[in-house]
Write a protein that holds these residues in place. Structure first.
Motif, PDB file in Angstrom:
ATOM      1  N   ALA A 688       9.337  -6.919   1.628  1.00 17.43           N
ATOM      2  CA  ALA A 688       8.839  -6.032   0.577  1.00 17.43           C
ATOM      3  C   ALA A 688       7.993  -4.924   1.178  1.00 17.43           C
ATOM      4  O   ALA A 688       7.293  -5.124   2.180  1.00 17.43           O
ATOM      5  CB  ALA A 688       8.011  -6.820  -0.444  1.00 17.43           C
ATOM      6  N   ASP A 689       8.072  -3.761   0.559  1.00 15.82           N
ATOM      7  CA  ASP A 689       7.340  -2.607   1.059  1.00 15.82           C
ATOM      8  C   ASP A 689       7.112  -1.630  -0.085  1.00 15.82           C
ATOM      9  O   ASP A 689       7.805  -1.681  -1.110  1.00 15.82           O
ATOM     10  CB  ASP A 689       8.140  -1.925   2.177  1.00 15.82           C
ATOM     11  N   VAL A 690       6.133  -0.745   0.092  1.00 22.14           N
ATOM     12  CA  VAL A 690       5.893   0.352  -0.854  1.00 22.14           C
ATOM     13  C   VAL A 690       5.792   1.641  -0.052  1.00 22.14           C
ATOM     14  O   VAL A 690       5.018   1.721   0.908  1.00 22.14           O
ATOM     15  CB  VAL A 690       4.604   0.132  -1.671  1.00 22.14           C
ATOM     16  N   GLY A 691       6.581   2.628  -0.436  1.00 24.03           N
ATOM     17  CA  GLY A 691       6.553   3.923   0.224  1.00 24.03           C
ATOM     18  C   GLY A 691       5.773   4.924  -0.615  1.00 24.03           C
ATOM     19  O   GLY A 691       6.000   5.050  -1.812  1.00 24.03           O
ATOM     20  N   HIS A 692       4.853   5.628   0.030  1.00 23.14           N
ATOM     21  CA  HIS A 692       3.978   6.555  -0.687  1.00 23.14           C
ATOM     22  C   HIS A 692       4.342   8.002  -0.370  1.00 23.14           C
ATOM     23  O   HIS A 692       4.893   8.305   0.696  1.00 23.14           O
ATOM     24  CB  HIS A 692       2.515   6.305  -0.298  1.00 23.14           C
ATOM     25  N   PRO A 693       4.001   8.926  -1.274  1.00 27.15           N
ATOM     26  CA  PRO A 693       4.253  10.345  -1.017  1.00 27.15           C
ATOM     27  C   PRO A 693       3.283  10.879   0.020  1.00 27.15           C
ATOM     28  O   PRO A 693       2.321  10.195   0.392  1.00 27.15           O
ATOM     29  CB  PRO A 693       4.023  10.992  -2.386  1.00 27.15           C
ATOM     30  N   PRO A 694       3.504  12.101   0.500  1.00 27.28           N
ATOM     31  CA  PRO A 694       2.564  12.705   1.454  1.00 27.28           C
ATOM     32  C   PRO A 694       1.161  12.772   0.870  1.00 27.28           C
ATOM     33  O   PRO A 694       0.973  12.733  -0.354  1.00 27.28           O
ATOM     34  CB  PRO A 694       3.149  14.104   1.687  1.00 27.28           C
ATOM     35  N   PRO A 701       5.721  10.048  -7.188  1.00 22.01           N
ATOM     36  CA  PRO A 701       5.453   8.616  -7.342  1.00 22.01           C
ATOM     37  C   PRO A 701       5.559   7.878  -6.010  1.00 22.01           C
ATOM     38  O   PRO A 701       5.999   8.432  -5.000  1.00 22.01           O
ATOM     39  CB  PRO A 701       6.564   8.171  -8.289  1.00 22.01           C
ATOM     40  N   SER A 702       5.167   6.637  -6.038  1.00 21.78           N
ATOM     41  CA  SER A 702       5.461   5.717  -4.935  1.00 21.78           C
ATOM     42  C   SER A 702       6.707   4.923  -5.304  1.00 21.78           C
ATOM     43  O   SER A 702       7.070   4.813  -6.477  1.00 21.78           O
ATOM     44  CB  SER A 702       4.280   4.771  -4.698  1.00 21.78           C
ATOM     45  N   PHE A 703       7.353   4.375  -4.296  1.00 18.90           N
ATOM     46  CA  PHE A 703       8.553   3.575  -4.508  1.00 18.90           C
ATOM     47  C   PHE A 703       8.337   2.191  -3.901  1.00 18.90           C
ATOM     48  O   PHE A 703       7.916   2.068  -2.753  1.00 18.90           O
ATOM     49  CB  PHE A 703       9.776   4.233  -3.859  1.00 18.90           C
ATOM     50  N   ALA A 704       8.607   1.168  -4.685  1.00 24.14           N
ATOM     51  CA  ALA A 704       8.487  -0.220  -4.227  1.00 24.14           C
ATOM     52  C   ALA A 704       9.876  -0.791  -4.022  1.00 24.14           C
ATOM     53  O   ALA A 704      10.793  -0.530  -4.803  1.00 24.14           O
ATOM     54  CB  ALA A 704       7.728  -1.051  -5.248  1.00 24.14           C
ATOM     55  N   SER A 705      10.029  -1.559  -2.968  1.00 26.43           N
ATOM     56  CA  SER A 705      11.336  -2.164  -2.683  1.00 26.43           C
ATOM     57  C   SER A 705      11.172  -3.608  -2.273  1.00 26.43           C
ATOM     58  O   SER A 705      10.156  -3.992  -1.680  1.00 26.43           O
ATOM     59  CB  SER A 705      12.052  -1.395  -1.569  1.00 26.43           C
ATOM     60  N   ARG A 722      12.106   0.223  -7.206  1.00 21.67           N
ATOM     61  CA  ARG A 722      11.496   0.664  -8.447  1.00 21.67           C
ATOM     62  C   ARG A 722      10.535   1.826  -8.173  1.00 21.67           C
ATOM     63  O   ARG A 722       9.996   1.970  -7.077  1.00 21.67           O
ATOM     64  CB  ARG A 722      10.696  -0.473  -9.107  1.00 21.67           C
ATOM     65  N   VAL A 723      10.296   2.613  -9.229  1.00 22.91           N
ATOM     66  CA  VAL A 723       9.283   3.664  -9.190  1.00 22.91           C
ATOM     67  C   VAL A 723       7.974   3.088  -9.719  1.00 22.91           C
ATOM     68  O   VAL A 723       7.974   2.276 -10.637  1.00 22.91           O
ATOM     69  CB  VAL A 723       9.692   4.858 -10.080  1.00 22.91           C
ATOM     70  N   GLN A 724       6.856   3.498  -9.125  1.00 23.62           N
ATOM     71  CA  GLN A 724       5.571   3.085  -9.663  1.00 23.62           C
ATOM     72  C   GLN A 724       4.531   4.163  -9.409  1.00 23.62           C
ATOM     73  O   GLN A 724       4.808   5.172  -8.766  1.00 23.62           O
ATOM     74  CB  GLN A 724       5.123   1.744  -9.085  1.00 23.62           C
ATOM     75  N   LYS A 725       3.351   3.949  -9.920  1.00 27.47           N
ATOM     76  CA  LYS A 725       2.270   4.932  -9.844  1.00 27.47           C
ATOM     77  C   LYS A 725       2.008   5.339  -8.402  1.00 27.47           C
ATOM     78  O   LYS A 725       2.028   4.510  -7.492  1.00 27.47           O
ATOM     79  CB  LYS A 725       1.000   4.331 -10.460  1.00 27.47           C
ATOM     80  N   ALA A 726       1.731   6.621  -8.207  1.00 28.87           N
ATOM     81  CA  ALA A 726       1.505   7.140  -6.861  1.00 28.87           C
ATOM     82  C   ALA A 726       0.361   6.415  -6.170  1.00 28.87           C
ATOM     83  O   ALA A 726      -0.685   6.173  -6.754  1.00 28.87           O
ATOM     84  CB  ALA A 726       1.208   8.642  -6.916  1.00 28.87           C
ATOM     85  N   ILE A 731       2.869  -4.190  -5.827  1.00 28.64           N
ATOM     86  CA  ILE A 731       4.169  -3.916  -6.430  1.00 28.64           C
ATOM     87  C   ILE A 731       4.153  -4.271  -7.909  1.00 28.64           C
ATOM     88  O   ILE A 731       3.878  -5.417  -8.281  1.00 28.64           O
ATOM     89  CB  ILE A 731       5.274  -4.697  -5.687  1.00 28.64           C
ATOM     90  N   ASP A 732       4.475  -3.302  -8.753  1.00 32.63           N
ATOM     91  CA  ASP A 732       4.422  -3.493 -10.212  1.00 32.63           C
ATOM     92  C   ASP A 732       5.423  -4.533 -10.702  1.00 32.63           C
ATOM     93  O   ASP A 732       5.057  -5.502 -11.347  1.00 32.63           O
ATOM     94  CB  ASP A 732       4.699  -2.157 -10.920  1.00 32.63           C
ATOM     95  N   ASP A 733       6.692  -4.297 -10.404  1.00 33.56           N
ATOM     96  CA  ASP A 733       7.743  -5.146 -10.980  1.00 33.56           C
ATOM     97  C   ASP A 733       8.258  -6.157  -9.963  1.00 33.56           C
ATOM     98  O   ASP A 733       9.456  -6.397  -9.872  1.00 33.56           O
ATOM     99  CB  ASP A 733       8.892  -4.269 -11.497  1.00 33.56           C
ATOM    100  N   LEU A 734       7.359  -6.737  -9.201  1.00 33.81           N
ATOM    101  CA  LEU A 734       7.791  -7.726  -8.209  1.00 33.81           C
ATOM    102  C   LEU A 734       8.452  -8.921  -8.885  1.00 33.81           C
ATOM    103  O   LEU A 734       9.453  -9.453  -8.391  1.00 33.81           O
ATOM    104  CB  LEU A 734       6.595  -8.181  -7.375  1.00 33.81           C
TER     105      LEU A 734
END
Length: 963
Positions: A688-694, A701-705, A722-726, A731-734
């Protein structure tokens, strides 16, 4: 930025795990590291900035805030196997942490024993813990200025307080972190432990400026002896220990912070620098951090890289930004043809730069650029007269502008405009912006050092940091042993045995130095290409039909050689206009294939797409059409690479194609990891990981996978995104994603493998991208989500949670780089499989550093693994063996990579999230980096991203589309 290992770098603002972390473009695997020090610290997950801003909560490197009960433990030490704990010196056994000690993660009960013993150097130095009380004061300025002013401005303010306003009180001088925390070696003589001072806001006060009120309040007395007890496993982690650790870090950073540009934990010097063009230059920097270890405190020292604005006249900087150093400054004049687009680009580049003016103002910050030149830009004087900026400088300042038509810089909050030619950029300003993609190569070249070069630079850096000459280090009473870097015990693990498919000349292979090859080997489970189509988005002059035919044949030969079955050996080949409608072109190619190739009416099982150079938008459109809209795997090739490419190139392409079609390339042999191959305990491995914007993009937004294996061999990984708050790391929808993946696993085992025992008995959750301060959140937020997903499916698997970290500055160096038993002969790094779980690790919790790959460039970065929760009570060796094995099953490589494959996959899925957006929606520009006008506008824009995010096509649910 740190030197790279062989693998992954991506300048993602994960943002960039991830502050401002920057990494180069992807290399061969992943180890190129995120979160390097270019300005603001972080990449994905922005830990560390503003550390300790709440009273008593300060800490270094995002150490955990709270105490948590251990969530399981490894079994007692097996002393007959030599698995007994050792002391910090490595000579005598050391007892495990006391039973009453509370830990955030799993309590350490012993150490690993597998592998061959070896010694390595590490970039740590012993320090002595002070024996005197440290007094902690809270710093508060009127209007909460301590929270918003730049760190340097705050530190200069407190320096004026100590040296000019009240030197009799602040003797000896206190240390200050630039925000809320000030530390002293003596109790300051305040009434009721609180005092307020009026301090000039600038070193040269102006009559019209009011002083800043600074209030100091004693909040704690810290006893460093608690740190010693904590490192010996006799004391639980608490707020006093965290604050004391932070105090020591402030002490060691105080001296260099007073002399050099700094960024939280790194300091940058002009002694080694490189001009990279476009107004930027690189400076060599040094990182340092006091860290608790087993039985002692250590100082971690490393090199880093800072990206700086080039000093000098502002005109020169602007011209250099456009790459026009030789041009006349009048190219910066709107009235002489400067396009509005270029003015906006320059404004974004210069925003935040401090300048000194010939009119006596400065250093002050540029906040905007005028839309007109100094001759055209007018304003009203106090007497009501309208004048231009150029005339004002001529009459009031006696300055006749040589270039009156070029831009003016808006400086400060008052909206004053100054002509470019009267502004000068002082040196040492960190460019806190995302690294331009075209500068990645230059940054890699500057920051890449071989292990021996890096270790020498670290030794030289100790002279720059000057701990022995620091009055602050001396008065706080601790000493840094700079004689030599720490030599510690390590082990070299035996590589796993990998298994290939039937038809291979040898069914198994044992990697050597982290590498192997596919010669005479077939995929473990080869896929089948029923019908396929080739679409070429190049004209036939650049990519002729003969070359297309040759490319197609080479690809088929490579597929057959690896065991992939191809039913249609004469695929449809179509040329398409890259400027046209991409969806229509691909749809037409698919329709033609469906109408002419048996079985007629069926869609193609694969699109092979040839793209021109620099076609990121085209690539995204192709992936959106295939993965998201149609559910047909796509394989993109660059025209200049696949044209007359060698066999190895197409063999590597086959690695991707096979898993995209649902095949399996290689699996670990059952003898290599008992956890993965235990038939009585079906296992799901999740990454699992979350990618953040610059860092400057509030509006993205940030993206959770989450990825998880759906097969019993733990080698075929499905993914959810999934998309989630920046910038939200948890992870929101884990729960939802975990539930979907578990259901895919059960369905696959039941329907495709014919298993009757298809419920997972174990789930191993590998989490990437979280800092130490977020460990407890993972246990409190994400672990319950996985449990809820299991409860909803009426299963009760044992869950293990392991954090994988790469954003650290720990490096390992062979003691003798010339010894082939210690060092990789090509790169000089420690050999693949080197593991450290003693001496420099956490005092009480289970963690270790693993270097699983053979680095190609620079100094490889080991992964740090922390076991937070373990229902299965795995042995230390079993966990370490598992992590090492998973680094060898990354599907698109015949090299081990720097982190476990599922973690790597989750990272890629976050990066591929942009493919879930329709590229024809131009108003959703995923490459923007401007900050929204306000938080409400940013939230609305994130909501639009969420609504426009399209789910993966159901047919791709179990396929590795992200490869």
């Amino acid at each position: 930025m740190s030197d790279r290992g062989q693998d992954r770098g991506r300048g993602r603002g994960r943002a960039g795990r991830r502050g401002q972390g920057h990494g180069p473009g992807r290399g061969q695997g992943r180890g190129q590291g995120r979160g390097q020090e270019f300005g603001q610290g972080g990449g994905r997950g922005q830990g560390g900035q503003g550390r300790g801003q709440d009273r008593g909560r300060g800490r270094d490197q995002d150490r955990g805030r709270g105490r948590g009960q251990a969530q399981g433990s490894v079994p007692p030490v097996d002393r007959e196997r030599g698995n007994a704990p050792i002391s910090a010196s490595g000579s005598t056994p050391q007892s495990a942490p006391a039973e009453h000690i509370q830990t955030v993660g799993v309590r350490r009960r012993g150490y690993g024993a597998a592998g061959t013993a070896v010694e390595v150097y590490t970039n740590h130095y012993n320090i002595t813990i002070p024996d005197k009380i440290i007094y902690h004061y809270d710093v508060a300025m009127n209007q909460d200025l301590e929270k918003t002013r730049p760190l340097r401005a705050n530190m200069d303010l407190i320096q004026r307080l100590q040296e000019q306003i009240a030197p009799e009180i602040f003797t000896p001088r206190c240390v200050y972190d630039g925000r809320k925390n000030l530390y002293s070696t003596r109790k300051l003589p305040f009434t009721d432990d609180k005092e307020t001072f009026d301090v000039p806001s600038r070193s040269t006060p102006q009559p019209s400026q009011r002083p800043i009120k600074v209030t100091l309040t004693k909040v704690a007395e810290l006893n460093p002896e608690l740190l010693q007890r904590y490192t010996e496993g006799l004391q639980s982690l608490d707020n006093d220990i965290l604050t004391t650790e932070t105090a020591l870090n402030v002490v060691v950073r105080m001296e260099p912070a007073s002399r050099y540009p700094f960024n939280v934990r790194s300091f940058f010097t002009p002694y080694e620098r490189k001009d990279i063009g476009n107004g930027l230059e690189l400076w060599r920097g040094y990182f340092q951090s006091v860290r608790p270890a087993v039985g002692r405190m250590l100082l971690n020292v490393d090199i880093s890289t800072g990206m700086m604005y080039k000093p000098g006249p502002l005109i020169d900087l602007a011209l250099d930004f456009f790459g026009r150093q030789g041009n006349t400054p009048n190219m910066l004049a709107p009235s002489r043809g400067l396009p509005e687009r270029m003015r906006r680009d320059l404004q974004q580049f210069l925003s935040g730069v401090k300048v000194i003016t010939s009119a006596g103002a400065g250093p002050r910050m540029i906040t905007s650029l005028s839309r007109e030149g100094a001759r055209q830009l007018t304003f009203q004087l106090q007497d009501g007269t309208i004048t231009s900026v150029a005339d004002h400088f001529r009459t009031s300042k006696n300055v006749t502008l040589r270039f009156p038509d070029i831009l003016c810089a808006g400086i400060g909050t008052d909206g004053e405009y100054f002509p470019f030619e009267v502004c000068f950029v002082p040196p040492g300003q960190i460019a806190r912006k995302q690294v331009p993609p075209e500068k990645t190569k230059a940054m890699v070249e500057f920051s890449t050092k071989s292990p021996s070069e890096r270790l020498n630079s670290i030794r030289q850096g100790l002279g720059v940091l000057a701990h022995g000459q620091s009055e602050f280090v001396r008065q706080f009473g601790f000493h840094v042993d700079e004689t030599q870097p720490l030599k510690i015990q390590a082990r070299q693990l035996k590589p796993p045995t990998l298994q290939y498919g039937s038809g291979s000349k040898a069914l198994t292979v044992v990697p050597r130095d982290g590498t192997w090859n596919m010669i005479d080997k077939k995929f473990y489970q080869p896929a089948e290409i029923v019908k396929w189509v080739v679409v070429i988005f190049e004209n036939d002059r650049r990519f002729s039909r003969d070359r297309a035919k040759e490319m197609t044949k080479s690809l088929m030969d490579a597929c057959k050689n690896a065991g992939i079955k191809i039913q249609n050996e004469s695929p449809n080949v179509r040329y398409a206009n890259p400027q046209g409608n991409i969806n229509d072109a691909l749809q037409a190619a698919g329709d033609e294939c469906g109408a002419t190739v048996e079985p007629k009416g069926d869609a193609p099982s694969l699109f092979v797409v040839v793209l021109p150079e620099h076609a990121a938008d085209l690539y995204r459109a192709v992936k959106h059409f295939g993965d998201i809209t149609q559910g047909v795997p796509t394989q993109c090739l660059r025209s200049h690479k696949c044209s007359r490419a060698n066999f190895q190139y197409f063999a590597n392409v086959c690695l991707k194609i096979n898993v995209k079609l649902g095949g399996i390339n290689v699996v670990p042999d059952h003898r290599s990891s008992s956890i993965l191959t235990d038939p009585h305990n079906p296992t799901i491995i999740m990454g699992a990981d979350v990618g953040h914007p610059p860092p400057n993009s509030k509006e993205r937004p940030s993206f959770a996978s989450v990825v998880a294996n759906v097969d019993s061999s733990t080698s075929q990984y499905a993914a959810r995104c999934r998309v989630q708050k920046a910038r939200q790391e948890m992870i929101d929808d884990l729960e939802g994603m975990a539930k979907e993946l578990i259901e895919e696993y059960r369905t696959h085992l039941r329907e495709k493998e014919g298993k009757t025992n298809f419920d997972p008995k174990r789930i191993l959750y590998f989490r990437d991208g979280v800092s130490e301060g977020q460990f407890q959140q993972v246990l409190d937020v994400e672990l319950p989500c996985i449990k809820k997903a299991c409860e909803s499916l009426k299963i009760q698997p044992a869950i293990t949670v392991i954090i994988v970290g790469k954003r650290h500055h720990v490096r390992l160096f062979p003691v003798d780089p010339r010894d082939p038993k210690q060092a990789d002969k090509k790169s000089g790094n420690c050999k693949a499989g080197t593991i450290v779980d003693r001496e420099i690790v956490h005092p009480t919790d289970v963690d270790f550093y693993l270097l699983p790959h053979a680095g190609l460039l620079g100094t490889s970065r080991p992964g740090r693994y922390t076991v937070l929760h373990d229902d299965s009570n795995f042995t230390v060796d079993a966990i370490q063996e598992l992590c090492y094995t998973l680094c060898h099953v990354f599907a698109r490589s015949t090299r081990s990579v720097s982190i476990p494959a599922p973690v790597y996959y989750a990272d890629i899925v976050c990066d591929r999230a942009r493919n879930h957006y329709d590229p024809t929606q131009g108003d959703l520009n995923l490459d923007v980096s401007d900050t929204a006008s306000d938080d409400a506008a940013a939230a609305a824009r994130v909501q639009r991203f969420s609504q426009a995010f399209k789910p993966l096509h159901p047919r791709m649910g179990t396929k590795a589309y992200y490869m």
